[in-house]
Write a protein that holds these residues in place. Structure first.
Motif, PDB file in Angstrom:
ATOM      1  N   ARG A 188       0.561  -0.825  -0.323  1.00  0.00           N
ATOM      2  CA  ARG A 188      -0.023   0.146  -0.003  1.00  0.00           C
ATOM      3  C   ARG A 188       0.546   1.501   0.536  1.00  0.00           C
ATOM      4  N   PRO A 189       1.295   1.265   0.546  1.00  0.00           N
ATOM      5  CA  PRO A 189       2.875   2.946   0.992  1.00  0.00           C
ATOM      6  C   PRO A 189       3.283   2.676  -0.446  1.00  0.00           C
ATOM      7  N   VAL A 190       4.114   1.552  -1.151  1.00  0.00           N
ATOM      8  CA  VAL A 190       4.451   1.422  -1.819  1.00  0.00           C
ATOM      9  C   VAL A 190       3.806   2.633  -3.259  1.00  0.00           C
ATOM     10  N   VAL A 191       2.249   1.524  -3.570  1.00  0.00           N
ATOM     11  CA  VAL A 191       1.464   2.756  -4.158  1.00  0.00           C
ATOM     12  C   VAL A 191       1.450   3.480  -4.203  1.00  0.00           C
ATOM     13  N   VAL A 192       0.636   3.866  -3.267  1.00  0.00           N
ATOM     14  CA  VAL A 192       1.107   5.350  -2.881  1.00  0.00           C
ATOM     15  C   VAL A 192       2.398   6.269  -3.271  1.00  0.00           C
ATOM     16  N   PHE A 193       3.917   5.251  -3.248  1.00  0.00           N
ATOM     17  CA  PHE A 193       5.053   6.590  -3.521  1.00  0.00           C
ATOM     18  C   PHE A 193       5.273   6.193  -5.310  1.00  0.00           C
ATOM     19  N   TRP A 194       4.451   5.281  -5.670  1.00  0.00           N
ATOM     20  CA  TRP A 194       4.398   5.574  -7.447  1.00  0.00           C
ATOM     21  C   TRP A 194       3.539   6.623  -7.478  1.00  0.00           C
ATOM     22  N   ALA A 195       2.369   5.881  -7.088  1.00  0.00           N
ATOM     23  CA  ALA A 195       1.870   6.784  -7.429  1.00  0.00           C
ATOM     24  C   ALA A 195       0.981   8.228  -7.297  1.00  0.00           C
ATOM     25  N   ALA A 196       2.323   9.091  -6.555  1.00  0.00           N
ATOM     26  CA  ALA A 196       2.386   9.898  -5.758  1.00  0.00           C
ATOM     27  C   ALA A 196       3.301  10.743  -7.449  1.00  0.00           C
ATOM     28  N   ALA A 197       4.687   9.891  -7.143  1.00  0.00           N
ATOM     29  CA  ALA A 197       5.321  10.321  -8.238  1.00  0.00           C
ATOM     30  C   ALA A 197       4.756  10.802  -9.476  1.00  0.00           C
ATOM     31  N   THR A 198       4.045   9.375 -10.064  1.00  0.00           N
ATOM     32  CA  THR A 198       3.396   9.849 -11.385  1.00  0.00           C
ATOM     33  C   THR A 198       2.556  11.087 -11.464  1.00  0.00           C
ATOM     34  N   LEU A 199       1.550  11.403 -10.070  1.00  0.00           N
ATOM     35  CA  LEU A 199       0.714  12.428 -10.251  1.00  0.00           C
ATOM     36  C   LEU A 199       1.821  14.018 -10.307  1.00  0.00           C
ATOM     37  N   ALA A 200       3.273  13.981  -9.766  1.00  0.00           N
ATOM     38  CA  ALA A 200       3.733  15.115  -9.624  1.00  0.00           C
ATOM     39  C   ALA A 200       4.360  15.777 -10.811  1.00  0.00           C
ATOM     40  N   HIS A 201       4.409  14.670 -12.421  1.00  0.00           N
ATOM     41  CA  HIS A 201       4.325  15.077 -13.487  1.00  0.00           C
ATOM     42  C   HIS A 201       3.226  16.564 -13.706  1.00  0.00           C
ATOM     43  N   PRO A 202       4.419  16.762 -14.668  1.00  0.00           N
ATOM     44  CA  PRO A 202       3.334  18.924 -15.377  1.00  0.00           C
ATOM     45  C   PRO A 202       1.723  18.515 -16.048  1.00  0.00           C
ATOM     46  N   VAL A 203       1.957  17.941 -16.345  1.00  0.00           N
ATOM     47  CA  VAL A 203       1.138  17.047 -16.983  1.00  0.00           C
ATOM     48  C   VAL A 203      -0.135  17.431 -16.256  1.00  0.00           C
ATOM     49  N   PRO A 204      -0.260  15.629 -15.476  1.00  0.00           N
ATOM     50  CA  PRO A 204      -1.231  16.077 -14.227  1.00  0.00           C
ATOM     51  C   PRO A 204      -1.578  16.681 -13.252  1.00  0.00           C
ATOM     52  N   GLU A 205      -0.087  18.021 -12.679  1.00  0.00           N
ATOM     53  CA  GLU A 205      -0.701  18.703 -12.276  1.00  0.00           C
ATOM     54  C   GLU A 205      -1.080  19.684 -13.239  1.00  0.00           C
ATOM     55  N   TYR A 206      -0.921  19.265 -14.239  1.00  0.00           N
ATOM     56  CA  TYR A 206      -1.831  20.815 -14.814  1.00  0.00           C
ATOM     57  C   TYR A 206      -3.254  20.895 -14.892  1.00  0.00           C
ATOM     58  N   PHE A 207      -3.502  19.737 -15.222  1.00  0.00           N
ATOM     59  CA  PHE A 207      -4.886  19.280 -14.787  1.00  0.00           C
ATOM     60  C   PHE A 207      -5.180  19.248 -13.910  1.00  0.00           C
ATOM     61  N   PHE A 208      -4.959  19.167 -12.752  1.00  0.00           N
ATOM     62  CA  PHE A 208      -5.883  18.880 -12.124  1.00  0.00           C
ATOM     63  C   PHE A 208      -5.956  20.466 -11.624  1.00  0.00           C
ATOM     64  N   THR A 209      -4.562  20.683 -11.261  1.00  0.00           N
ATOM     65  CA  THR A 209      -4.547  22.471 -10.874  1.00  0.00           C
ATOM     66  C   THR A 209      -5.453  23.419 -11.442  1.00  0.00           C
ATOM     67  N   VAL A 210      -5.734  22.999 -12.295  1.00  0.00           N
ATOM     68  CA  VAL A 210      -7.052  24.081 -13.506  1.00  0.00           C
ATOM     69  C   VAL A 210      -7.655  23.517 -12.839  1.00  0.00           C
ATOM     70  N   ILE A 211      -8.383  22.561 -13.005  1.00  0.00           N
ATOM     71  CA  ILE A 211      -9.699  22.165 -12.144  1.00  0.00           C
ATOM     72  C   ILE A 211     -10.431  22.274 -10.755  1.00  0.00           C
ATOM     73  N   LEU A 212      -9.763  22.628  -9.942  1.00  0.00           N
ATOM     74  CA  LEU A 212      -9.546  22.870  -8.961  1.00  0.00           C
ATOM     75  C   LEU A 212      -9.437  24.940  -8.888  1.00  0.00           C
ATOM     76  N   TRP A 213      -8.687  25.028  -9.351  1.00  0.00           N
ATOM     77  CA  TRP A 213      -8.901  26.421  -9.568  1.00  0.00           C
ATOM     78  C   TRP A 213      -7.781  26.918 -10.514  1.00  0.00           C
ATOM     79  N   ASN A 214      -9.634  27.185 -11.357  1.00  0.00           N
ATOM     80  CA  ASN A 214      -9.265  27.466 -12.839  1.00  0.00           C
ATOM     81  C   ASN A 214      -8.318  28.972 -13.013  1.00  0.00           C
TER      82      ASN A 214
END
Length: 255
Positions: A188-214
């Motif tokens: 479980r923590p290993v999944v969280v580690f790799w998932a967090a590393a994945t979402l930290a990429h500029p593309v997912p970050e841009y996608f989610f941050t624009v949704i949260l604060w346009n």
């Protein structure tokens, strides 16, 4: 972290290897925490005005108008990522952002290298960690140099490294899934580690941050989002170092 019980023949080598794993992972956690702190500092330097802080020391901002300054700071001219002309540097913020990315790459690589005892994912973990490090360091160094020089430096190198980051994104996402399906007791923590590393990429970050604060360009959550994920990755990596059974509440008698 789960390490097989040592036999009489291999007890000492396994103990030494276990200490090495803990050392690698501990350094990786420290680097990830430092990356999160520097990333949040850089983001605050740019977007702090949007959260009640002071406006950054750049020309052209409307004095006494925090909302107007917040809107202007969202313009791509103030971006840390791939700074290009026209670009307006913010007092040391880009250098901190660049160092944050370098430390992120190194931290993930060390943690990935320390994920032993998982033969089915060991090679992929090491390769993904090395690729992640190369890509993020390749993006961080141009940003660090640009921040120190006060002008865009090695933008082409950043663009090339970003392609590697896109490939690393696929590898870390695959590792998150693989760890969940075929991971060990600490999956479980290993999944969280790799998932967090994945979402930290500029593309997912841009996608989610624009949704949260346009925003018309960069959301004021940019940088904070990644820093929070990096902190989560550090916590997840630290949790894997807790011996099994530790931290659990004792069972009540008769239950």
């Amino acid at each position: 972290m789960v390490i097989d019980a040592p036999s009489h023949r291999s007890g000492r080598p396994r103990a030494v290897a276990g200490v090495g794993v803990l050392a690698l992972r501990s350094v990786g956690v420290v680097l990830l925490v430092a990356s999160a702190v520097l990333g949040a500092q850089a983001a605050w330097s740019r977007f702090g005005v949007c959260f009640g802080g002071d406006a950054p020391p750049v020309a052209g901002l409307p004095g006494g108008d925090p909302q107007g300054s917040c809107v202007l700071m969202q313009d791509h001219a103030y971006d840390f990522i791939a700074p290009d002309h026209p670009w307006v540097p913010i007092a040391g913020a880009t250098a901190r952002e660049g160092m944050s990315l370098v430390l992120l790459g190194l931290g993930v690589a060390l943690v990935a290298l320390s994920l032993t005892g998982r033969r089915h994912v060991r090679l992929l973990s090491v390769l993904a960690g090395a690729g992640f490090a190369a890509a993020w360091i390749g993006m961080g160094v141009p940003e660090l140099r640009s921040g120190l020089a006060g002008e865009p430096v090695a933008v082409d190198a950043w663009n090339l490294a970003s392609v590697g980051a896109d490939l690393a994104l696929l590898a870390t996402a695959a590792l998150a899934v693989l760890a969940g399906v075929r991971g060990g007791p600490d999956r479980r923590p290993v999944v969280v580690f790799w998932a967090a590393a994945t979402l930290a990429h500029p593309v997912p970050e841009y996608f989610f941050t624009v949704i949260l604060w346009n925003s018309h360009d960069a959301s004021p959550l940019t940088g904070f989002f990644r820093s929070a994920l990096v902190a989560a990755a550090a916590v997840a990596a630290a949790v894997t170092m807790v011996p099994p059974g530790r931290g659990r509440l004792p069972r009540r008698r008769g239950s």
